[in-house]
Write a protein that holds these residues in place. Structure first.
Motif, short mmCIF file in Angstrom:
data_model
loop_
_atom_site.label_atom_id
_atom_site.label_comp_id
_atom_site.label_asym_id
_atom_site.label_seq_id
_atom_site.Cartn_x
_atom_site.Cartn_y
_atom_site.Cartn_z
N PRO A 87 14.11 31.67 71.94
CA PRO A 87 14.26 30.16 72.37
C PRO A 87 15.42 29.92 72.57
N GLY A 88 16.69 30.37 71.82
CA GLY A 88 17.96 29.74 71.92
C GLY A 88 18.58 30.55 73.11
N VAL A 89 19.91 30.56 72.94
CA VAL A 89 20.72 31.30 74.03
C VAL A 89 20.76 32.64 73.98
N SER A 90 20.17 33.22 75.04
CA SER A 90 20.00 34.58 75.46
C SER A 90 21.36 35.38 74.70
N ILE A 91 21.13 36.56 74.03
CA ILE A 91 22.44 37.49 73.90
C ILE A 91 22.63 38.73 74.65
N PRO A 92 23.80 38.88 75.18
CA PRO A 92 23.70 40.21 76.09
C PRO A 92 23.17 41.30 75.08
N LYS A 93 22.42 42.29 75.64
CA LYS A 93 22.25 43.58 74.80
C LYS A 93 23.48 44.49 74.66
N THR A 94 24.65 44.09 74.65
CA THR A 94 25.67 44.78 74.41
C THR A 94 26.44 44.60 72.85
N LEU B 35 22.83 34.79 67.42
CA LEU B 35 24.26 34.91 67.32
C LEU B 35 24.69 36.52 67.44
N LEU B 36 25.75 36.69 68.30
CA LEU B 36 26.14 37.89 68.56
C LEU B 36 26.90 38.58 66.92
N GLU B 37 27.09 39.75 67.05
CA GLU B 37 27.99 40.22 65.78
C GLU B 37 29.58 39.98 66.24
N LEU B 38 29.86 39.72 64.92
CA LEU B 38 31.51 39.24 65.05
C LEU B 38 32.49 40.10 65.84
N LYS B 39 32.23 41.38 65.81
CA LYS B 39 33.22 42.33 66.54
C LYS B 39 32.87 42.23 68.20
N ASP B 40 31.55 41.97 68.61
CA ASP B 40 31.21 41.70 69.80
C ASP B 40 31.82 40.50 70.38
N ALA B 41 31.48 39.39 69.58
CA ALA B 41 32.13 38.19 70.03
C ALA B 41 33.65 38.16 70.20
N THR C 243 28.32 36.57 79.12
CA THR C 243 28.59 37.20 77.68
C THR C 243 29.58 36.12 77.05
N LEU C 244 30.44 35.66 78.11
CA LEU C 244 31.25 34.78 77.48
C LEU C 244 30.67 33.71 76.68
N GLN C 245 29.79 33.21 77.22
CA GLN C 245 29.15 31.99 76.49
C GLN C 245 28.63 32.40 75.20
N ALA C 246 28.01 33.48 75.07
CA ALA C 246 27.33 34.09 74.00
C ALA C 246 28.54 34.51 72.94
N ALA C 247 29.60 34.78 73.25
CA ALA C 247 30.78 35.13 72.45
C ALA C 247 31.33 33.77 71.87
N ARG C 248 31.69 32.78 72.84
CA ARG C 248 32.02 31.51 72.30
C ARG C 248 31.15 30.93 71.38
N ARG C 249 29.76 30.89 71.89
CA ARG C 249 28.90 30.51 70.71
C ARG C 249 28.86 30.75 69.32
N ARG C 250 29.14 32.08 69.18
CA ARG C 250 29.43 32.72 67.89
C ARG C 250 30.63 32.27 67.21
N LEU C 251 31.47 32.20 67.82
CA LEU C 251 32.70 31.82 67.26
C LEU C 251 32.86 30.40 67.09
N VAL C 252 32.20 29.44 67.71
CA VAL C 252 32.29 28.15 67.59
C VAL C 252 31.34 27.76 66.42
N PHE C 253 30.08 28.57 66.26
CA PHE C 253 29.34 28.40 64.90
C PHE C 253 30.05 28.92 63.74
N ASP C 254 30.98 29.71 63.91
CA ASP C 254 31.67 30.04 62.45
C ASP C 254 32.51 29.09 62.24
#
Length: 839
Positions: A119-126, A342-348, A360-371
């Motif tokens: 239901p949230g932001v889709s996470i790239p499967k990488t 949320l993406l894993e930190l190393k992938d973000a 992928t950029l949006q997913a990375a940014r979302r994780r780091l903003v969340f932190d």
């Protein structure tokens, strides 16, 4: 860190070209050969056998060091890599064939895979990461000095130090300030002004010549054609060396007619229609060939630079540091990451620097903003819980004859919202833990009455109280109102400001120390003077955002853990309230007292001034009074604004000679300010020309018109505050917003005031127009220094981070069970808040 499937053609081609050019570390459009190879080998491609990962990763390190190798060593490395890739390609392709056969058979047997709902932001499967055994041998250490990395060295590290970058960890957390997305490939007919795009077309015409107007400027002129249309683009070369015919002919040979060309850039309107601004270009072997450039067709990171540091220096350093992402330990538990998508930190971290695409950029940014939000909220909530554990013994009785008598002398009934907030406060005051509550209320909502009830609760319980306001005008306004009520209750109250005479000061100090004086109202003088309370139990701070964090803390130190009630008539947007006051209990007075009039607000252009003056005359003739507010005290050379002093003279002598016009501004002495306000309150003057000194504290119910000059120079929240000076009586009131600006943005902002009287909605819009820093006005407000997060754009992530932090604190306030989270909190919270105590 996993990338897309291997692009074998691209890798082979890059190695072949480097060999043809003599192993010179060829410079491409955006990256050198070594940078491209290092970045490519820095990510594991899909399908790479685990047995090959160490050797694959080793190639990243080898090519990062390629610029430092001798010619023979470079040749050996390129040849070795070409053989390695040839063998690996065969292995991977055989493995893929086996997988396809197995998948086909599984399908025949009815096996299927359904991805879970998201239901949230889709996470790239990488999301796979570099194995720890590889990182131990190949990746640089997180705390390793940049000067010790072979691909950076001492000279480059000194340049990076000017950006505050000293270690590998510093580089990984040096996020790009922006990204340019060239990943979207379009046809010529689909070009839209303002977009950044990539297109592939055929060269129809090519010319390179020296500008007839400027001998130092050469122009490459290309006409491109695809199946949908024709596009003309230019590139410009400044310098005498580009004017030689030999060089220009060599450029023309690079882009022959009929060749396939990839181009990317910003679409803009040119002299001959749409074009690409300063485009990046690459010739392809055929329309289906992959694009070699690391700019064209990609999401390109843009870093903040400084003098002497170029983009390639930062980029090459980041590429060298990327393998160290394998060593990053994720402080968020996997269950929490899964719940909030949320993406894993190393992938973000990896994908905030070099994302494969915008998703992928949006997913990375979302994780780091969340932190960023999560650790701020975690710190605020932890501090809130710790404060509630403090036992002070300062407990007040919510009932008593003094409060009952106060209700009797009030000439009005409290609103439902006021009753609700009073109950919140009285419940807090009964507890042994000190109250720390913020009361938000729109202009005229009745915060002073609510605070007075809290003050009386303290006094009837045997304690003293202090009320601090940011300006003398506002402090005097509170004092005047409180004197009227306290005289009827037979209670003394005093006022202490910068203007208080020395003898009076000594008298006040003495009465505080003996306990004779139960309530002191004042400005900064409350903390600047040697003020000693005998038994301070309650502090009330009005317009608290105007005080620095240290000033508020100094007042609290004058008692033994006193209860604290803070108030603001400047409604704060939800995101700002959570960020600044996440450790406070917040109450809102969201209901105006009965009888308050809706203020008719109109934005006027300069040529409509006569309408404003006609309204002012009509209102004064009917016995009403008028404010005219200007932004500056004296004429500025930079800003063509009316001076309050000169405007006062002009209005008195030329515009309204039949009326008495008063003047009020911040540079007047306290006595002169008092005289100006008193004359206006007593109706001796009909018009008060003022700066924003009247924003808060001046209460004249007979005033019905607020004319604000140069309204576009004020923030929306400030305009709303000024508007609140009228509409305090029974008569219809008006707010006139004079503006000479033709800016569409200025007009749109003023429209918000015309359409809404809701201070909370207006503050939200103000923050969207101007940003949180401008809304708060000063850095002393304690606004955290986020790296990526935006309070305007990331409200959804902030709310989720708050929910996550609340759940964590509910389970374990000490964070003992989450060691990594506790350590990360220590580092991040102190850095975000600068160690400051907000309240």
């Amino acid at each position: 860190m996993i990338s897309e499937r291997p692009d074998w053609v691209r890798l082979h081609k890059a190695l072949a070209i480097e060999a043809e050019k003599g192993f010179v570390d060829l410079m491409g459009r955006q990256y050198r050969f070594s940078e491209f190879l290092s970045l490519t080998f820095g990510k594991f491609p899909i399908g790479l056998p685990s047995s090959e990962r160490i050797q694959w990763q080793n190639k990243a390190t080898q090519f990062a060091n390629y610029p430092n190798l001798a010619q023979g060593d470079r040749q050996h490395l390129v040849a070795q890599t070409r053989r390695y890739l040839q063998q690996l390609q065969q292995t991977v392709e055989k493995q893929n064939q086996r997988l396809q056969t197995k998948t086909h058979k599984a399908g025949e047997n009815g096996d299927s895979y359904s991805s879970p709902s998201n239901p949230g932001v889709s996470i790239p499967k990488t999301k796979s990461t570099i194995p720890s055994e590889i990182s131990r041998h190949l990746a640089p250490k997180l705390d390793q000095k940049l000067k010790d990395l072979a691909e950076i060295g001492f000279r480059r590290s000194k340049k990076l130090e000017s950006l505050g970058l000293y270690t590998v960890r510093d580089l990984l957390y040096y996020y790009p300030r922006d990204h340019i997305d060239y990943a979207r490939q379009v046809n010529i007919i689909e070009l839209q002004v303002g977009e950044t795009v990539t297109l592939v077309a055929t060269v129809k015409r090519c010319n390179c010549f020296t500008s007839p107007r400027n001998k130092n400027l050469s122009i490459l002129e290309l006409q491109l054609k695809d199946k949908t249309g024709i596009l003309k683009i230019n590139r410009f070369f400044a310098g005498r060396r580009f004017s030689s015919r030999a060089w220009q002919e060599s450029v023309k040979r690079r882009y022959p007619v009929g060749s396939t060309l990839a181009a990317c850039g910003l679409v803009k309107e040119g002299k001959y229609g749409l074009t690409l601004e300063d485009p990046e270009l690459e010739v392809l072997g055929s329309p289906g060939d992959p694009i070699e450039s690391l700019t064209i067709g990609r999401v390109v990171p843009i870093y903040t630079l400084t003098e002497g540091v170029v983009a390639s220096t930062v980029r090459q350093a980041v590429i060298a540091a990327l393998p160290a992402t394998a060593l990053l330990k994720d402080s968020l538990p996997s269950g929490l990451r899964k719940k909030y998508q949320l993406l894993e930190l190393k992938d973000a971290i990896a994908n905030i620097h070099f994302p494969s695409d915008s998703m992928t950029l949006q997913a990375a940014r979302r994780r780091l903003v969340f932190d960023e939000f999560f650790y701020l909220q975690l710190g605020l909530l932890q501090r809130q819980q710790q404060a509630k554990k403090v036992q002070t013994g300062v407990q007040f009785s919510p009932r008593g004859k003094l409060i009952e008598k106060f209700y009797e002398i009030l000439p009005f009934q409290l609103t439902g919202a006021q009753h609700r907030v009073v109950n919140d406060i009285l419940n807090d005051l009964q507890k042994s833990a000190p109250m720390n509550r913020l009361v938000q209320g729109d202009v005229g909502s009745g915060k002073t009455v609510v605070a007075t009830i809290a003050i009386i609760a303290a006094i009837q319980s045997g304690y003293q109280a202090a009320l601090m306001a940011p300006t003398e005008v506002l402090a005097e306004q509170h004092y005047r109102k409180l004197v009227g009520w306290f005289n009827l209750l037979h209670l003394p109250v005093e006022l202490l400001t910068g203007s208080t005479k020395t003898a009076k000061r000594r008298e006040i100090h003495a009465q505080l120390e003996t306990g004779e004086l139960p309530l002191l109202v004042g400005t900064h003088a409350l903390i600047q003077d040697p003020v000693n309370f005998q038994r301070l139990g309650l502090i009330a701070i009005d317009e608290q955002h105007r005080f620095g964090v240290k000033q508020r803390a100094l007042l609290q130190q004058k008692g033994e853990q006193p209860h604290v009630l803070t108030m603001t008539a400047t409604p704060i947007p939800r995101t700002l309230a959570l960020t600044l006051h996440g450790d406070l209990d917040v109450s809102q007075i969201d209901e105006l007292p009965p009888g308050r009039q809706k203020i008719q607000t109109t934005a006027l252009a300069g040529n409509q001034r006569s309408h404003a003056y006609d309204l002012i005359r009509r209102e004064i003739v009917q016995g009403r009074q008028v404010y005219i507010v200007l932004p500056l005290v004296e004429e500025s050379e930079k800003l063509d604004l009316r001076s309050a002093v000169e405007e006062h003279q002009k209005l008195q002598e030329a515009i309204f000679p039949e009326f008495k016009v008063g003047l009020l501004h911040g540079r007047m002495t306290s006595a002169d300010k008092d005289a100006a306000i008193t004359q206006f309150r007593d109706r001796e003057t009909q018009i008060l020309v003022s700066t924003t000194v009247v924003e808060v504290g001046v209460d004249v119910p007979n005033a019905t018109v607020m004319l604000i000059e140069n309204a576009e120079r004020f923030g929306l929240s400030q305009l709303h505050q000024l508007r609140g000076r009228v509409g305090r009586g029974a008569a219809k009131s008006y707010c006139l917003l004079m503006s000479s600006s033709r800016s569409a943005d200025a007009q749109q902002r003023l429209k918000v005031l015309e359409q809404s009287q809701d201070g909370f909605f207006i503050s939200e819009m103000d923050m969207r127009f101007r940003g949180p820093g401008e809304v708060l006005g000063t850095r002393q407000s304690g606004l955290p220094d986020f790296t990526l997060a935006s309070l305007v754009e990331d409200e959804e992530v902030l709310i989720l981070a708050r929910q996550a932090a609340e759940k964590v604190i509910e389970i374990d306030v000490t964070l003992e069970r989450w060691y990594l989270m506790r350590e990360e909190l220590k580092y991040r919270y102190n850095r975000l808040m600068g160690g400051a105590i907000l309240t």
